[in-house]
Design a protein around this motif. Structure first.
Motif, PDB file in Angstrom:
ATOM      1  N   UNK A   6      17.089   7.112 -11.011  1.00  0.00           N
ATOM      2  CA  UNK A   6      16.854   6.758  -9.608  1.00  0.00           C
ATOM      3  C   UNK A   6      15.412   6.569  -9.215  1.00  0.00           C
ATOM      4  N   UNK A   7      14.471   7.217  -9.927  1.00  0.00           N
ATOM      5  CA  UNK A   7      13.066   7.182  -9.513  1.00  0.00           C
ATOM      6  C   UNK A   7      12.447   5.789  -9.512  1.00  0.00           C
ATOM      7  N   UNK A   8      12.656   4.954 -10.548  1.00  0.00           N
ATOM      8  CA  UNK A   8      12.059   3.611 -10.483  1.00  0.00           C
ATOM      9  C   UNK A   8      12.494   2.817  -9.257  1.00  0.00           C
ATOM     10  N   UNK A   9      13.792   2.879  -8.928  1.00  0.00           N
ATOM     11  CA  UNK A   9      14.285   2.183  -7.730  1.00  0.00           C
ATOM     12  C   UNK A   9      13.690   2.781  -6.467  1.00  0.00           C
ATOM     13  N   UNK A  10      13.553   4.116  -6.455  1.00  0.00           N
ATOM     14  CA  UNK A  10      12.964   4.790  -5.295  1.00  0.00           C
ATOM     15  C   UNK A  10      11.504   4.382  -5.117  1.00  0.00           C
ATOM     16  N   UNK A  11      10.768   4.326  -6.218  1.00  0.00           N
ATOM     17  CA  UNK A  11       9.367   3.926  -6.144  1.00  0.00           C
ATOM     18  C   UNK A  11       9.237   2.501  -5.635  1.00  0.00           C
ATOM     19  N   UNK A  12      10.115   1.627  -6.123  1.00  0.00           N
ATOM     20  CA  UNK A  12      10.082   0.237  -5.668  1.00  0.00           C
ATOM     21  C   UNK A  12      10.337   0.150  -4.167  1.00  0.00           C
ATOM     22  N   UNK A  13      11.382   0.834  -3.714  1.00  0.00           N
ATOM     23  CA  UNK A  13      11.744   0.760  -2.300  1.00  0.00           C
ATOM     24  C   UNK A  13      10.682   1.410  -1.416  1.00  0.00           C
ATOM     25  N   UNK A  14      10.159   2.567  -1.856  1.00  0.00           N
ATOM     26  CA  UNK A  14       9.140   3.256  -1.071  1.00  0.00           C
ATOM     27  C   UNK A  14       7.852   2.451  -1.010  1.00  0.00           C
ATOM     28  N   UNK A  15       7.443   1.889  -2.151  1.00  0.00           N
ATOM     29  CA  UNK A  15       6.221   1.073  -2.164  1.00  0.00           C
ATOM     30  C   UNK A  15       6.408  -0.196  -1.343  1.00  0.00           C
ATOM     31  N   UNK A  16       7.615  -0.755  -1.384  1.00  0.00           N
ATOM     32  CA  UNK A  16       7.891  -1.937  -0.571  1.00  0.00           C
ATOM     33  C   UNK A  16       7.721  -1.617   0.903  1.00  0.00           C
ATOM     34  N   UNK A  17       8.221  -0.446   1.328  1.00  0.00           N
ATOM     35  CA  UNK A  17       8.084  -0.079   2.735  1.00  0.00           C
ATOM     36  C   UNK A  17       6.622   0.170   3.087  1.00  0.00           C
ATOM     37  N   UNK A  18       5.872   0.784   2.168  1.00  0.00           N
ATOM     38  CA  UNK A  18       4.449   1.014   2.430  1.00  0.00           C
ATOM     39  C   UNK A  18       3.684  -0.301   2.530  1.00  0.00           C
ATOM     40  N   UNK A  19       4.011  -1.217   1.625  1.00  0.00           N
ATOM     41  CA  UNK A  19       3.379  -2.542   1.681  1.00  0.00           C
ATOM     42  C   UNK A  19       3.735  -3.239   2.990  1.00  0.00           C
ATOM     43  N   UNK A  20       4.979  -3.086   3.420  1.00  0.00           N
ATOM     44  CA  UNK A  20       5.406  -3.691   4.683  1.00  0.00           C
ATOM     45  C   UNK A  20       4.667  -3.071   5.860  1.00  0.00           C
ATOM     46  N   UNK A  21       4.344  -1.778   5.757  1.00  0.00           N
ATOM     47  CA  UNK A  21       3.557  -1.134   6.814  1.00  0.00           C
ATOM     48  C   UNK A  21       2.157  -1.736   6.889  1.00  0.00           C
ATOM     49  N   UNK A  22       1.571  -1.987   5.726  1.00  0.00           N
ATOM     50  CA  UNK A  22       0.244  -2.617   5.706  1.00  0.00           C
ATOM     51  C   UNK A  22       0.321  -4.015   6.305  1.00  0.00           C
ATOM     52  N   UNK A  23       1.380  -4.753   5.939  1.00  0.00           N
ATOM     53  CA  UNK A  23       1.578  -6.096   6.503  1.00  0.00           C
ATOM     54  C   UNK A  23       1.769  -6.015   8.014  1.00  0.00           C
ATOM     55  N   UNK A  24       2.558  -5.014   8.474  1.00  0.00           N
ATOM     56  CA  UNK A  24       2.801  -4.853   9.906  1.00  0.00           C
ATOM     57  C   UNK A  24       1.500  -4.555  10.648  1.00  0.00           C
ATOM     58  N   UNK A  25       0.657  -3.735  10.032  1.00  0.00           N
ATOM     59  CA  UNK A  25      -0.642  -3.443  10.649  1.00  0.00           C
ATOM     60  C   UNK A  25      -1.490  -4.705  10.723  1.00  0.00           C
ATOM     61  N   UNK A  26      -1.402  -5.515   9.685  1.00  0.00           N
ATOM     62  CA  UNK A  26      -2.127  -6.788   9.662  1.00  0.00           C
ATOM     63  C   UNK A  26      -1.592  -7.721  10.750  1.00  0.00           C
ATOM     64  N   UNK A  27      -0.260  -7.758  10.879  1.00  0.00           N
ATOM     65  CA  UNK A  27       0.379  -8.610  11.880  1.00  0.00           C
ATOM     66  C   UNK A  27       0.003  -8.174  13.292  1.00  0.00           C
ATOM     67  N   UNK A  28      -0.202  -6.870  13.494  1.00  0.00           N
ATOM     68  CA  UNK A  28      -0.559  -6.358  14.818  1.00  0.00           C
ATOM     69  C   UNK A  28      -1.838  -6.979  15.347  1.00  0.00           C
TER      70      UNK A  28
END
Length: 455
Positions: free
Chosen positions: A246-268
């Motif tokens: 489960x960890x590789x999938x968890x890392x992918x999903x968690x990192x994706x959300x973190x990257x999306x947070x950075x994108x959201x901050x950029x979009x702001x």
């Protein structure tokens, strides 16, 4: 308890369809949770949507942590059932449930204690938006443990070939959410409306009801849940295997959300309205990625059991059928987003200055829908054979690509649309490479033997 589907015998297309359709229906229901919230919250204005969009990023991050017990538990249980060892499968299910409860409580405590700092990451402009985001975060993530357990139980049931129960209990949750959303957001009679907080409470209460219904459904199930015995200790090697899968999938999903947070901050940087556009746009396109995720779960369960039983030809045929079905759905979604973008966006936000931004988002992101669906089918196939690293590698690599791509493309004159193009192109790359990668793995299995290749 609904009779499980036999994943090891019978028509592959029929078996996969009977397994997948309830899961895909469940994905529509889960999508319905989000869309119902957005429709009602959209009536409060784009500021409220921006608040929910920011706080919702941490719900997405929570799903990354859920992946460890959900995917690890589902694959391990499915493989043991395919190998004819339900006793050991129950031990893995017990470990997954305990891990889900622990992670859910821990995530909830962190969300409550650090809500101000977490929302502060996005640099939102309006004090009202910031406060609403904090309220939504504290309620939905503070009680996230029920969502964690719902997902783990659903994964175990899918591994058993029972996806109808998940569809039924999730449908009940949606109906409850449909009723509570307007009542708690706007109020009725002496009941005062709670705005964004009301939407959060409606969602959490629905999740609690789903959890209770799950418990009722599995109470006397004899194959897995009847053998779990929560007071018995789970062997450490089982916990390690759940984490390993489960960890590789968890890392992918968690990192994706973190990257999306950075994108959201950029979009702001383009204003709170731009944040609202991304939130609403992503909910609309979830008609594609939620379906892809649901179908991925079905492919995972199908291949996991057949891998445990050593049925290589059935795995190959099942994967081919999955790719065909997802390709058709991706084309349909692309056409919908290209032809009716304004119609869909105006369901949620009607402010004239925001609608053109939403139309651009849907048309640009619509190009990638077929690739997103193909990625989902390939991800489920890799997970089913216990190889969760390949989808994680492609996911992390091309999701990280979004940040520099968004900065470069937005600076070339495309502006905000450059960010949307970065998101779309990353999906195109993932949906091209991952299915080809699994095709190569299948050929190696035929030559060398599946068990030797995977292990």
């Amino acid at each position: 308890m609904r009779k499980k589907i036999d994943l090891l015998e019978g028509s592959i297309a029929g078996t996969l369809a009977r397994l997948a359709f309830p899961i895909m229906g469940t994905s529509f229901i889960q999508m319905g949770y989000n869309l119902v919230d957005m429709i009602w919250i959209g009536r409060l204005g784009s500021n409220a949507v921006a608040a929910v969009g920011a706080a919702g990023m941490f719900m997405w991050l929570a799903n990354g942590f859920t992946m460890i017990p959900r995917i690890g538990g589902q694959v391990s249980v499915g493989q043991r059932l395919g190998a004819g060892n339900p006793e050991e499968g129950a031990e893995f299910a017990r470990g997954a449930l305990r891990m889900g409860a622990f992670l859910g409580v821990l995530y909830g405590i962190i969300s409550l204690l650090l809500n101000k700092q977490l929302i502060g990451f996005f640099n939102l402009n309006s004090p009202d938006v910031i406060w609403d985001a904090r309220v939504y975060l504290m309620i939905t993530c503070g009680l996230i443990v029920f969502s964690f357990l719902d997902q783990v139980i659903g994964g175990i049931l899918a591994a058993m070939g029972n996806t109808v129960t998940t569809f039924r209990v999730t449908t009940v949750g949606l109906v409850i959410n449909l009723i509570l959303d307007p009542l708690l957001i706007f109020g009725i009679g002496p009941l005062k409306g709670m705005g964004v907080g009301g939407a959060a409470f409606a969602t959490v209460f629905a999740q609690i009801i789903v959890f209770v219904l799950y418990l009722r459904a599995v109470w006397r199930e004899p194959i897995i849940f009847g053998r779990i015995h929560l007071c018995v200790r789970t062997p450490k090697q089982h916990i390690r295997e759940i984490v390993k899968i489960g960890l590789p999938s968890a890392m992918q999903d968690a990192l994706m959300s973190m990257i999306s947070m950075v994108i959201a901050r950029f979009i702001a940087g383009w204003g709170d309205a731009a944040v609202a556009v991304q939130k609403v746009g992503s909910q609309i396109e979830s008609i594609s990625w939620m379906m892809a995720g649901g179908f991925s779960t079905a492919v995972n369960a199908f291949i996991a059991q057949n891998y445990g039983a050593g049925k290589k030809k059935r795995i190959k045929k099942g994967y081919r059928k999955a790719i065909e079905i997802m390709a058709v759905w991706g084309v349909i979604t692309t056409l919908l987003l290209w032809v009716f973008p304004e119609f869909f966006f105006k369901i949620f936000i009607k402010e004239p200055d925001v609608i053109p931004m939403g139309v651009d988002y849907l048309r640009i992101i619509g190009i990638s829908e077929i690739f997103m669906c193909l990625e989902g089918a390939a991800t489920g196939a890799f997970q089913g054979i216990g190889k969760t690293v390949p989808p994680s590698v492609t996911g992390i690599l091309f999701n990280a690509f979004r940040i520099p791509a968004a900065m470069i493309l937005s600076a070339t004159g495309l502006g905000l649309n450059g960010v949307w193009w970065a998101l779309s192109l990353s999906c195109v790359f993932k949906g091209t490479i991952l299915p080809l990668w699994f095709k190569v793995v299948l050929k190696k299995y035929e030559k060398q033997g599946m068990e030797e290749e995977v292990r």
